[in-house]
Enzyme design. Structure first.
Site, PDB file in Angstrom:
ATOM      1  N   LYS A   1     -13.578   0.477   2.304  1.00 34.19           N
ATOM      2  CA  LYS A   1     -13.524   0.876   3.713  1.00 34.19           C
ATOM      3  C   LYS A   1     -14.881   1.489   4.066  1.00 34.19           C
ATOM      4  O   LYS A   1     -15.128   2.679   3.823  1.00 34.19           O
ATOM      5  CB  LYS A   1     -12.416   1.906   3.927  1.00 34.19           C
ATOM      6  CG  LYS A   1     -10.994   1.346   3.769  1.00 34.19           C
ATOM      7  CD  LYS A   1      -9.969   2.369   4.222  1.00 34.19           C
ATOM      8  CE  LYS A   1      -8.595   1.775   4.409  1.00 34.19           C
ATOM      9  NZ  LYS A   1      -7.690   2.059   3.292  1.00 34.19           N
TER      10      LYS A   1
ATOM     11  N   ASP B   1      -7.968   2.193  -3.722  1.00 35.41           N
ATOM     12  CA  ASP B   1      -8.484   2.438  -2.378  1.00 35.41           C
ATOM     13  C   ASP B   1      -8.999   3.879  -2.343  1.00 35.41           C
ATOM     14  O   ASP B   1     -10.202   4.111  -2.444  1.00 35.41           O
ATOM     15  CB  ASP B   1      -7.352   2.196  -1.356  1.00 35.41           C
ATOM     16  CG  ASP B   1      -7.768   2.503   0.073  1.00 35.41           C
ATOM     17  OD1 ASP B   1      -8.951   2.822   0.296  1.00 35.41           O
ATOM     18  OD2 ASP B   1      -6.918   2.432   0.984  1.00 35.41           O
TER      19      ASP B   1
ATOM     20  N   ASP C   1       0.844  -1.196   0.000  1.00 33.75           N
ATOM     21  CA  ASP C   1       0.000   0.000   0.000  1.00 33.75           C
ATOM     22  C   ASP C   1       0.874   1.238   0.000  1.00 33.75           C
ATOM     23  O   ASP C   1       1.587   1.515   0.957  1.00 33.75           O
ATOM     24  CB  ASP C   1      -0.890  -0.019   1.249  1.00 33.75           C
ATOM     25  CG  ASP C   1      -1.888   1.129   1.250  1.00 33.75           C
ATOM     26  OD1 ASP C   1      -1.909   1.911   0.280  1.00 33.75           O
ATOM     27  OD2 ASP C   1      -2.652   1.237   2.230  1.00 33.75           O
TER      28      ASP C   1
HETATM   29  O1  LIG Z   1      -5.999  -1.974   4.751  1.00 33.57           O
HETATM   30  C1  LIG Z   1      -5.662  -2.569   5.802  1.00 33.57           C
HETATM   31  O2  LIG Z   1      -5.202  -3.716   5.784  1.00 33.57           O
HETATM   32  C2  LIG Z   1      -5.777  -1.915   7.110  1.00 33.57           C
HETATM   33  C3  LIG Z   1      -6.281  -0.521   7.078  1.00 33.57           C
HETATM   34  C4  LIG Z   1      -5.230   0.479   6.692  1.00 33.57           C
HETATM   35  O3  LIG Z   1      -4.132   0.128   6.364  1.00 33.57           O
HETATM   36  C5  LIG Z   1      -5.564   1.882   6.735  1.00 33.57           C
HETATM   37  C6  LIG Z   1      -6.776   2.283   7.186  1.00 33.57           C
HETATM   38  C7  LIG Z   1      -7.112   3.616   7.310  1.00 33.57           C
HETATM   39  C8  LIG Z   1      -6.202   4.581   7.019  1.00 33.57           C
HETATM   40  C9  LIG Z   1      -4.848   4.302   6.657  1.00 33.57           C
HETATM   41  O4  LIG Z   1      -3.971   4.719   7.656  1.00 33.57           O
HETATM   42  C10 LIG Z   1      -4.555   2.877   6.284  1.00 33.57           C
HETATM   43  C11 LIG Z   1      -4.268   2.854   4.795  1.00 33.57           C
HETATM   44  O5  LIG Z   1      -3.231   3.354   4.440  1.00 33.57           O
HETATM   45  O6  LIG Z   1      -5.032   2.365   3.988  1.00 33.57           O
HETATM   46 MG   LIG Z   2      -4.266   2.771   1.880  1.00 35.24          MG
END
Ligand SMILES: O=C(O)CCC(=O)C1=CC=C[C@@H](O)[C@@H]1C(=O)O
Ligand SMILES: [Mg+2]
Length: 326
Positions: free
Chosen positions: A238, A216, A164
């Protein structure tokens, strides 16, 4: 009148190292709604994520109170024009109230690798099934990210690595990353979320490198629709940032239709909301490992225990009820 609603406010201390974009998150704050009708009850969490949600905590709380007033008076809830966090929390509570959210959860998460690669290799070797892990990239040197990703794929046979970059890379940096992942290892990357600053740059990166990407942030861009595109493997959903359960189910269905993997993922909800996401994932995307490895970022749980989590649990009964009407 058999309907009765309550709104609780929670604050949970976070691990000291949690940084969201430009801001340290010392405390996770949100609302929990409780809907009672006859003998049944449903809960939902409304927790805008600082730096990610457009609505503030107080805006979400005010909107929730207006909608709860309508619901308690016997009205149906129109969630089409509400903040995403409010739409998600209220629709989840309604779903639970209706007994339509299955109890079984998918608690098999993609472990987030924060620092020590050796630790993750060890941890993965102990998990059942296909090894899936997630690593944040784009925070340090792209070359270093590339070397670590390459090392993981080499060290863990069959790994499906999720990366990511949160739109951090210029095309040049993305290329530097890819250069250090040897071509025969690139298929070990299940997908790389949002490598570049724009979707067009990310698509070009996927085409040039053969590394699959996932959307995302793009899923939340205005006017986004799910479509099959060369090099795109998955969409990350999300719910707190996207909206109602129905909107999430539509995204899951559209992703399947387009041949993309729908990954239900957390926005740092408390264990109460996270547990519901695990149940949503088990129900709607049973074949996909959800992105829910965020309990470790907290110092306490809320009401619902997360499996094998040793953190202390704050019960709902200890929270302040900030809104209810007779
Ligand atoms: O995607 C996942 O496995 C966990 C969630 C996650 O990494 C995130 C959730 C919300 C905000 C961010 O800091 C972060 C992301 O970078 O996507
Ligand atoms: Mg992300």
């Amino acid at each position: 009148m058999t309907r009765h609603a309550k709104l609780y406010q929670y604050q949970l201390p976070m691990d000291s190292g949690v940084i969201l974009r430009a801001q340290r998150l010392a405390m996770r704050e949100g609302w929990v709604v409780e809907l009672r009708d006859g003998g049944r009850v449903g809960y939902g969490e409304i927790a805008p994520l600082p730096e990610f949600s457009t609505e503030s905590l107080s805006q979400a709380g005010e909107q929730a109170q207006t909608l709860l007033t309508q619901w308690q008076a016997g009205g149906s809830l129109d969630l089409s024009d509400t903040y995403p966090s409010v739409a998600f929390g209220l629709s989840m509570a309604l779903l639970e109230l209706a007994g339509e959210l299955p109890a079984q959860g998918n608690y098999q998460v993609a472990p987030l690798c924060s620092g020590d690669p050796d630790e993750l290799v060890e941890h993965l070797s102990q998990l059942p099934g296909e090894p899936v892990a997630k690593m944040k990239v784009g925070m340090y040197e792209a070359v270093r990210d590339g070397m670590i990703a390459n090392m993981f794929i080499e060290a863990v046979p069959g790994i499906r690595l999720r990366l990511d970059a949160n739109r951090q890379w210029t095309p040049l940096k993305a290329r530097q990353f890819a250069k250090y992942v040897s071509p025969q290892h690139r298929a070990g990357i299940a997908f790389l979320e949002e490598p570049c600053r724009t979707p067009a740059e990310s698509l070009a990166f996927a085409e040039e490198t053969g590394i699959a990407i996932a959307w995302d942030e793009t899923v939340r861009d205005p006017g986004f629709t799910v479509k099959a595109e060369p090099g795109v493997a998955a969409i990350v959903i999300k719910p707190t940032l996207v909206g109602s359960v129905q909107r999430c189910l539509d995204l899951v269905a559209d992703a399947r239709e387009a041949g993309l993997i729908p990954v239900i993922s957390s926005s740092l909800e408390s264990s109460l909301g996270l547990g519901q996401l695990a149940r949503l994932a088990a129900w709607q995307t049973p074949e996909v490992v959800p992105g829910l490895d965020t309990m470790q970022l907290f110092q306490a749980q809320l009401e619902t225990p997360w499996p094998d989590c040793a953190l202390p649990i704050t019960p709902l009964s200890s929270l302040e009820v900030v809104w209810q009407q007779d």
